[in-house]
Design an enzyme around this catalytic site. Structure first.
Site, PDB file in Angstrom:
ATOM      1  N   TYR A  72       6.311  -7.387  -8.983  1.00  0.00           N
ATOM      2  CA  TYR A  72       5.847  -6.322  -9.879  1.00  0.00           C
ATOM      3  C   TYR A  72       4.688  -6.839 -10.725  1.00  0.00           C
ATOM      4  CZ  TYR A  72      10.109  -3.552  -9.136  1.00  0.00           C
ATOM      5  OH  TYR A  72      11.119  -2.808  -8.602  1.00  0.00           O
ATOM      6  N   TYR A 102      13.221  -8.503  -3.381  1.00  0.00           N
ATOM      7  CA  TYR A 102      12.975  -9.619  -4.302  1.00  0.00           C
ATOM      8  C   TYR A 102      14.284 -10.195  -4.818  1.00  0.00           C
ATOM      9  CZ  TYR A 102      13.331  -5.928  -7.946  1.00  0.00           C
ATOM     10  OH  TYR A 102      13.727  -4.884  -8.732  1.00  0.00           O
ATOM     11  N   ARG A 143      17.432  -7.881  -4.427  1.00  0.00           N
ATOM     12  CA  ARG A 143      17.299  -6.417  -4.404  1.00  0.00           C
ATOM     13  C   ARG A 143      16.670  -6.013  -3.072  1.00  0.00           C
ATOM     14  NH1 ARG A 143      17.194  -2.918  -8.160  1.00  0.00           N
ATOM     15  NH2 ARG A 143      18.464  -1.894  -6.584  1.00  0.00           N
ATOM     16  N   HIS A 192      13.104  -1.008  -2.652  1.00  0.00           N
ATOM     17  CA  HIS A 192      13.477   0.231  -3.358  1.00  0.00           C
ATOM     18  C   HIS A 192      12.302   0.709  -4.180  1.00  0.00           C
ATOM     19  CE1 HIS A 192      14.258  -3.016  -6.241  1.00  0.00           C
ATOM     20  NE2 HIS A 192      13.919  -2.132  -7.168  1.00  0.00           N
ATOM     21  N   HIS A 235      11.529   2.999  -7.780  1.00  0.00           N
ATOM     22  CA  HIS A 235      12.131   3.552  -9.001  1.00  0.00           C
ATOM     23  C   HIS A 235      11.515   4.911  -9.334  1.00  0.00           C
ATOM     24  CE1 HIS A 235      13.932  -0.317 -10.514  1.00  0.00           C
ATOM     25  NE2 HIS A 235      13.007  -0.834  -9.727  1.00  0.00           N
TER      26      HIS A 235
HETATM   27 FE   LIG Z   1      13.077  -2.880  -8.985  1.00  0.00          FE
END
Ligand SMILES: [Fe+3]
Lengths: 232, 178
Positions: free
Chosen positions: A103, A142, A152, A155, A157
């Protein structure tokens, strides 16, 4: 138009305290939540949030020399209410990792490289049919720094406003066929298997669209039904 | 249809989504809101008392006359055109949020109040609560009889109300399931 909000089936919603997710027992109330009948205050809410926040559009994959690294994908989403009626004109906020699972955020460490052409944040308004389309790259998985092997799965959000205060939703969408889905502590916090399945996008076989993008479809259902004429 | 399952905001909610002006409710579309300008501020903490940074707080409230800017309010045609009623803030490193808003009037059958939502990493569901300015007969306050003082903001200065939010532990804020 008046909206009716009914209590939810708890099995379709995530547990609040999740084993192996160390922040959850520190941040969720010890006392039972107080059940209340919604009043006008919770059955109204901000409309036209687009007038208060900056829209960023839904094309975040970049173009030409500034194209993001990763598998180009188109995501077609419809936002509906509990009647299946489209929720048009509502603000949707979207954020995701880049194709390497990173991110652009001060909290994200250097486990994977940033992509200068991918910021990973979209903000748009649904059209009259409750639809929006996102042009992006498929996010990578990640690792979560719990030190016990939790990754995770890929995905995306979403934060959605809807028509009333109690229709506000923050959720995540998953991808079909990902092996990490089966062990993800956030996805599997939802007890009901069918409810988990509804958090997974539908893969649409490519039909040779001009951009050669992968295509996924998804549906988001907000709380709320239209109030109909009173029963005798 | 069955509503979609909630999930946590996670640790990576983009900072640009909480723009600086979103916590100022005192004007809308170039007009000033009617009523008394106040500040609502508080600290958000978890069980061990540690402050939580970059936690997202959203509020929704009626205007100075107690009218909600929404067609479901029978009086909404008279709503203040300079008041949008919604705001968003992120907490700073001390866990503190601040809103600049106006003191709401009393909606029909209710005491003046401000609705709060808290969204954060580790909260798989949005936490919802309501802040009141003073005690009085109210259907929501009456549900939390023995803890109702925790829902009443403290008048720190004439125009400053403080409302701390404790997610868990000592003086835990009452949250609602609705
Ligand atoms: Fe996330």
């Amino acid at each position: 138009m008046a909206t009716i909000i009914r209590p939810r089936d708890e099995r379709t919603q995530p547990a609040r305290i999740v084993p192996g997710y160390p922040q959850t027992p520190l941040r969720n109330p010890r006392e039972p939540l107080v059940r209340r009948e919604p009043t006008l205050s919770e059955l109204t809410g901000p409309l036209e949030v687009a007038g208060r926040v900056k829209l960023l559009g839904g094309d975040i994959a970049g173009h030409g020399a500034a194209q993001a690294i990763g598998q180009l994908m188109h995501l077609r989403v419809r936002v509906l209410d509990e009647d299946g009626a489209p929720v048009g004109g509502t603000v949707v906020e979207i954020w995701q990792a880049n194709a390497a699972g990173r991110y652009i955020h001060p909290n994200d460490d250097d486990h994977a490289p940033p992509d200068p052409n991918f910021y990973g944040a979209a903000r748009l308004v649904t059209d009259e049919s409750g639809a929006f389309e996102l042009r992006t790259v498929k996010p990578g998985a990640y690792p979560v720094p719990t030190g016990d092997g939790w990754w995770r799965p890929p995905h995306i959000h979403f934060s959605v406003f809807g028509k009333v205060w109690l229709s506000r939703l923050v959720t995540q969408m998953y991808f079909p066929g990902e092996p990490l889905n089966a062990q993800d502590r956030i996805l599997n916090a939802v007890p009901d298997a069918a409810a988990r399945e509804r958090l997974v996008a539908r893969y649409v076989p490519p039909t040779g669209n001009p951009h050669n993008a992968l295509v996924f479809e998804h549906q988001i259902v907000l709380r709320g039904k239209a109030a109909t004429a009173e029963q005798p | 249809m069955i509503p979609t399952g909630e999930a946590t905001l996670g640790p990576f909610f983009p900072p640009r989504y909480v723009d600086a002006a979103a916590n100022d409710l005192t004007q809308f579309e170039g007009r000033k809101a009617q009523g008394e300008v106040i500040e609502i501020s508080g600290r958000v903490a978890q069980e061990d008392g540690a402050p939580l940074e970059n936690l997202v707080v959203e509020i929704w409230q009626a205007d100075a006359q107690g009218i909600f800017r929404h067609p479901a309010d029978p009086r909404h045609a008279q709503a203040d055109p300079g008041f949008f009623g919604w705001g968003r803030a992120a907490t700073d490193k001390d866990g503190r949020y601040v809103f600049r808003t106006i003191r709401p009037g009393a909606p029909a059958g209710r005491q003046p109040h401000v609705n709060f939502m808290v969204m954060f990493s580790g909260l798989l569901r949005i936490l919802k609560t309501t802040m009141f300015f003073e005690d009085g007969p109210d259907p929501v306050l009456s549900l939390v009889s023995n803890r109702r003082n925790l829902l009443i903001g403290k008048k720190a200065e004439p125009t400053l109300v403080t409302f701390d939010i404790r997610l868990r532990g000592e003086n835990e804020t009452p949250f609602f399931d609705d």
